[in-house]
Design an enzyme around this catalytic site. Structure first.
Site, PDB file in Angstrom:
ATOM      1  N   HIS A   1      -6.026   3.950  -0.670  1.00 32.89           N
ATOM      2  CA  HIS A   1      -6.075   3.639   0.765  1.00 32.89           C
ATOM      3  C   HIS A   1      -6.108   4.908   1.637  1.00 32.89           C
ATOM      4  O   HIS A   1      -6.085   4.813   2.848  1.00 32.89           O
ATOM      5  CB  HIS A   1      -4.939   2.693   1.190  1.00 32.89           C
ATOM      6  CG  HIS A   1      -3.567   3.302   1.196  1.00 32.89           C
ATOM      7  ND1 HIS A   1      -2.845   3.525   0.052  1.00 32.89           N
ATOM      8  CD2 HIS A   1      -2.784   3.740   2.217  1.00 32.89           C
ATOM      9  CE1 HIS A   1      -1.671   4.058   0.361  1.00 32.89           C
ATOM     10  NE2 HIS A   1      -1.615   4.214   1.688  1.00 32.89           N
ATOM     11  N   HIS A   2      -6.147   6.098   0.991  1.00 34.79           N
ATOM     12  CA  HIS A   2      -6.350   7.324   1.770  1.00 34.79           C
ATOM     13  C   HIS A   2      -7.629   8.053   1.378  1.00 34.79           C
ATOM     14  O   HIS A   2      -7.836   9.204   1.751  1.00 34.79           O
ATOM     15  CB  HIS A   2      -5.142   8.263   1.613  1.00 34.79           C
ATOM     16  CG  HIS A   2      -3.947   7.810   2.418  1.00 34.79           C
ATOM     17  ND1 HIS A   2      -3.911   7.846   3.795  1.00 34.79           N
ATOM     18  CD2 HIS A   2      -2.762   7.277   2.017  1.00 34.79           C
ATOM     19  CE1 HIS A   2      -2.736   7.374   4.219  1.00 34.79           C
ATOM     20  NE2 HIS A   2      -2.016   7.004   3.148  1.00 34.79           N
TER      21      HIS A   2
ATOM     22  N   HIS B   1       0.817  -1.232   0.000  1.00 31.96           N
ATOM     23  CA  HIS B   1       0.000   0.000   0.000  1.00 31.96           C
ATOM     24  C   HIS B   1       0.843   1.271   0.000  1.00 31.96           C
ATOM     25  O   HIS B   1       0.468   2.262  -0.599  1.00 31.96           O
ATOM     26  CB  HIS B   1      -0.994  -0.007   1.177  1.00 31.96           C
ATOM     27  CG  HIS B   1      -0.346   0.095   2.526  1.00 31.96           C
ATOM     28  ND1 HIS B   1       0.280  -0.975   3.128  1.00 31.96           N
ATOM     29  CD2 HIS B   1      -0.220   1.140   3.397  1.00 31.96           C
ATOM     30  CE1 HIS B   1       0.758  -0.601   4.312  1.00 31.96           C
ATOM     31  NE2 HIS B   1       0.471   0.678   4.501  1.00 31.96           N
ATOM     32  N   ASP B   2       2.012   1.254   0.635  1.00 33.28           N
ATOM     33  CA  ASP B   2       2.832   2.473   0.716  1.00 33.28           C
ATOM     34  C   ASP B   2       4.043   2.444  -0.213  1.00 33.28           C
ATOM     35  O   ASP B   2       4.979   3.224  -0.019  1.00 33.28           O
ATOM     36  CB  ASP B   2       3.309   2.674   2.167  1.00 33.28           C
ATOM     37  CG  ASP B   2       2.291   3.459   2.982  1.00 33.28           C
ATOM     38  OD1 ASP B   2       1.406   4.115   2.377  1.00 33.28           O
ATOM     39  OD2 ASP B   2       2.370   3.409   4.221  1.00 33.28           O
TER      40      ASP B   2
ATOM     41  N   ASP C   1      -4.661   0.661   8.361  1.00 33.51           N
ATOM     42  CA  ASP C   1      -3.482   1.531   8.304  1.00 33.51           C
ATOM     43  C   ASP C   1      -3.624   2.662   9.331  1.00 33.51           C
ATOM     44  O   ASP C   1      -2.690   2.970  10.075  1.00 33.51           O
ATOM     45  CB  ASP C   1      -3.343   2.083   6.883  1.00 33.51           C
ATOM     46  CG  ASP C   1      -2.021   2.809   6.658  1.00 33.51           C
ATOM     47  OD1 ASP C   1      -1.010   2.377   7.260  1.00 33.51           O
ATOM     48  OD2 ASP C   1      -1.993   3.786   5.874  1.00 33.51           O
TER      49      ASP C   1
ATOM     50  N   HIS D   1       2.256   9.976  -2.544  1.00 36.12           N
ATOM     51  CA  HIS D   1       2.795   8.600  -2.558  1.00 36.12           C
ATOM     52  C   HIS D   1       1.753   7.624  -3.136  1.00 36.12           C
ATOM     53  O   HIS D   1       2.105   6.592  -3.702  1.00 36.12           O
ATOM     54  CB  HIS D   1       3.253   8.156  -1.160  1.00 36.12           C
ATOM     55  CG  HIS D   1       2.147   7.754  -0.225  1.00 36.12           C
ATOM     56  ND1 HIS D   1       1.434   8.657   0.533  1.00 36.12           N
ATOM     57  CD2 HIS D   1       1.624   6.524   0.087  1.00 36.12           C
ATOM     58  CE1 HIS D   1       0.535   8.007   1.268  1.00 36.12           C
ATOM     59  NE2 HIS D   1       0.622   6.707   1.020  1.00 36.12           N
TER      60      HIS D   1
ATOM     61  N   LYS E   1       5.894   5.524  -1.428  1.00 35.52           N
ATOM     62  CA  LYS E   1       6.727   6.386  -0.572  1.00 35.52           C
ATOM     63  C   LYS E   1       8.194   6.330  -0.976  1.00 35.52           C
ATOM     64  O   LYS E   1       8.998   7.169  -0.558  1.00 35.52           O
ATOM     65  CB  LYS E   1       6.578   5.964   0.898  1.00 35.52           C
ATOM     66  CG  LYS E   1       5.284   6.470   1.522  1.00 35.52           C
ATOM     67  CD  LYS E   1       5.251   6.205   3.016  1.00 35.52           C
ATOM     68  CE  LYS E   1       3.961   6.742   3.637  1.00 35.52           C
ATOM     69  NZ  LYS E   1       3.808   6.252   5.022  1.00 35.52           N
TER      70      LYS E   1
END
Lengths: 116, 366
Positions: B274-275, B216-217, B303, B245, B220
C-alpha cells in the site's frame, strides 16, 4: 328381484360388480344414483339441439358410470356413441341413439324393479 | 409454516355416481369434499388447500375440464403440495401424457378396484408427505446455515476491527482512520467495478478487500514508540525504519499463512504494497504500474487522502479540495490513471465524510 337377477336382465356383469363393491346393499345404493343421473337426458337433448360437444360429454359421463356399474350392454352402446360424438358426427349419433335408448330404458326399468 | 394434519380428499367429477364410487372407499378414514365441475374444484382447492392431502380429478367436466384444473394448480403452485390422481374411462396416450406433463401423480382407469385405488392413493400421499417434510427440513437447515454464516461474518468483522485498532490505539489516534479507510475502499471498489469490469472484481471479493483494508498498517505494531509516537518529523533513518511496517505486517501475517485463502492474499498484498507507487518509486518492492495489485492501489490512494486531510503533530490538515488537487497532480504519491479516475468520481463522497456531513459509522454496520 335379486341383484344377480337384475344384472342378468340388463346385460351386466354381476361377478365383476361384486368383486369391486362387495355388498349388494352398496350396489342397490349406486343403482339408485344411476337413475337420478341426468346424462342420458342431456345426451338426447344435445343431439336434438345439434350440440355435438356437450352431447359428447354427456355420452362420456354415461359411459363412465356404466363402467363403474358393470352395465356391460349399455356401456357398449354408450361407448360407441361417445366415439362418434368425439368425431362430432351428429348424424351417426342420431342413428345410434335408438340402441342407447333401448339399453338405457332396460337398465332403468330393471333398477325400478330392483328397488321396488 | 407448521405442518398441520391433512385429512381431506377432494373428489372432482360431474357424475354423483362416479364421486360416490371413490367416496365410499375413503370416507371412513378421510374427510371428503366433492366438486361437480372444474370451477367448483378450483374453488375447493383455494378454500381448503391446507387440508387437502389428495385429489381425484375427472378429465371431462363442465365449465372447466380436468386439464384446466391442473393448469390452474400449476400456475398457482398447488401442484407441488396436492397430489392429483386422474380418473378416466379410457387410456389414450395423448391425454395420459398431458395429465402427467401437467403434474398429475397417477392415472386410474374406470372401472377400478377399491383396494387397488386405496393402495395407490396411500402410496402417493406418503410420497408427497415425505417430500414436503424433506423440503421443509432443507429450508430450515438452509436458513440456519445462512444465519450462522452471517453471525460468523459479523464476528469476523468485529475481530478484524479490534485487531486493526490495536495499532491506532497505540499511536493515540482517534481510531477512526481504519473505519474511514474501509469506507473509502468500499467507495473506490464501487467505481472500479462499474468503470473497469475488466478487473473482474465480484461483490464477494469486494467484501473481502474492504475487510483486508483494515489491516493495512498492522505492521506498525512492530515500530518502536520512539518513532511511532515521535511528536515531529522523522529523520531519514527513522523514516527508513518506519517504512518497514509494510514488511513487518507481512511477517506477522505469514505466521498464520493460508495459501489457499483468498482473504489472506488480499491482506498480504495490501499490507505489503500500500506504499508502492505507480512509477516504481514506492516501497518496499518498487513495484510499478500493473505489478501493484489493484486492491493495494486502492488502499494506497485512500490512505494518502485520509492522511492529507487529517491533523498530525507535525502538520495541520489540508482542505479537502487542496488534498484532492495534490493527489490528482501527483504532488503526494503517484497513482495510476484508473485510480485518478475513480478518485474524481468518488471525490464528493470522500469530502462528505471528511467534513463530517455524513456519518459513515452508520453505513459500516452491516
Amino acid at each position: 328381484m335379486t341383484v344377480q337377477e337384475f344384472y342378468e336382465e340388463v346385460g351386466g356383469d354381476y361377478n365383476e360388480i361384486m368383486t369391486r363393491l362387495r355388498t349388494e346393499e352398496r350396489i342397490r345404493k349406486f343403482a339408485g344414483m344411476f337413475t337420478r343421473d341426468e346424462s342420458y337426458k342431456a345426451l338426447v337433448q344435445c343431439i336434438n339441439d345439434g350440440n355435438a360437444e356437450d352431447a359428447f360429454r354427456a355420452a362420456h359421463t354415461m359411459k363412465g358410470m356404466c363402467q363403474n356399474m358393470a352395465f356391460t350392454r349399455l356401456y357398449q352402446s354408450s361407448h360407441e356413441i361417445t366415439e362418434v360424438l368425439r368425431g362430432k358426427d351428429l348424424e351417426s349419433a342420431k342413428q345410434m341413439l335408438d340402441v342407447v335408448t333401448t339399453d338405457y330404458n332396460l337398465v332403468i326399468a330393471g333398477i325400478e324393479k330392483l328397488l321396488a | 409454516m407448521e405442518t398441520m394434519e391433512k385429512d381431506t380428499i377432494l373428489i372432482a367429477d360431474d357424475a354423483e355416481l362416479n364421486r360416490e364410487m371413490i367416496k365410499f372407499i375413503f370416507e371412513e378414514q378421510y374427510n371428503i369434499i366433492e366438486a361437480e365441475d372444474g370451477e367448483q374444484a378450483i374453488n375447493a382447492i383455494m378454500e381448503n388447500s391446507d387440508k387437502i392431502c389428495l385429489m381425484f380429478l375427472d378429465l371431462l367436466m363442465p365449465k372447466k375440464s380436468g386439464l384446466d384444473v391442473l393448469r390452474f394448480m400449476n400456475d398457482a403452485d398447488y401442484i407441488d403440495y396436492i397430489p392429483v390422481i386422474m380418473i378416466t374411462g379410457e387410456a389414450t396416450d395423448e391425454t395420459d401424457e398431458k395429465a402427467y406433463e401437467y403434474g398429475a401423480s397417477d392415472i386410474i382407469y374406470k372401472p377400478f378396484a377399491p383396494n387397488v385405488v386405496m393402495r395407490r392413493a396411500k402410496n402417493i400421499m406418503e410420497l408427497f408427505e415425505h417430500r414436503i417434510y424433506l423440503e421443509r427440513k432443507l429450508e430450515k437447515r438452509t436458513r440456519q446455515l445462512r444465519e450462522s454464516r452471517e453471525k460468523l461474518e459479523r464476528n469476523n468483522e468485529f475481530l478484524i476491527n479490534a485487531l486493526s485498532s490495536v495499532v491506532e490505539f497505540r499511536s493515540l489516534e482517534s481510531g477512526e482512520h481504519i473505519q474511514r479507510v474501509k469506507y473509502f475502499t468500499q467507495l473506490f471498489l464501487k467505481y472500479i467495478m462499474k468503470m473497469y469490469p475488466q478487473y473482474g472484481i465480484t461483490n464477494e471479493q469486494a467484501i473481502l478487500i474492504v475487510n483486508a483494508s483494515a489491516l493495512h498498517d498492522i505492521g506498525k505494531i512492530a515500530i518502536p514508540d520512539s518513532i511511532l509516537l515521535k511528536p515531529g518529523r522523522l529523520t531519514a533513518e527513522e523514516f527508513e525504519e518506519m517504512k518497514k511496517h509494510t514488511i513487518y505486517g507481512c511477517e506477522l501475517l505469514e505466521k498464520f499463512k493460508q495459501e489457499d485463502n483468498e482473504f489472506y492474499h488480499y491482506c498480504y498484498d495490501i499490507c505489503r504494497h500500500h506504499h508502492e507507487r505507480h512509477d516504481g518509486n514506492g516501497y518496499p518492492d518498487q513495484l510499478k504500474g500493473d505489478e501493484i495489485p489493484i486492491w493495494a492501489q486502492i488502499v494506497s490512494v485512500v490512505d494518502v487522502y485520509d492522511a492529507l486531510v487529517s491533523k498530525r503533530v507535525y502538520k495541520d490538515p489540508f482542505a479537502v479540495e487542496e488534498a484532492a488537487r495534490m493527489i490528482m497532480e501527483g504532488e503526494c504519491g503517484i497513482f495510476s490513471p484508473e485510480m485518478i479516475d475513480c478518485f474524481k468520481l468518488a471525490k464528493q463522497e470522500l469530502f462528505a465524510v471528511t467534513e463530517g456531513k455524513f456519518s459513515f459509522a452508520d453505513v459500516m454496520v452491516k
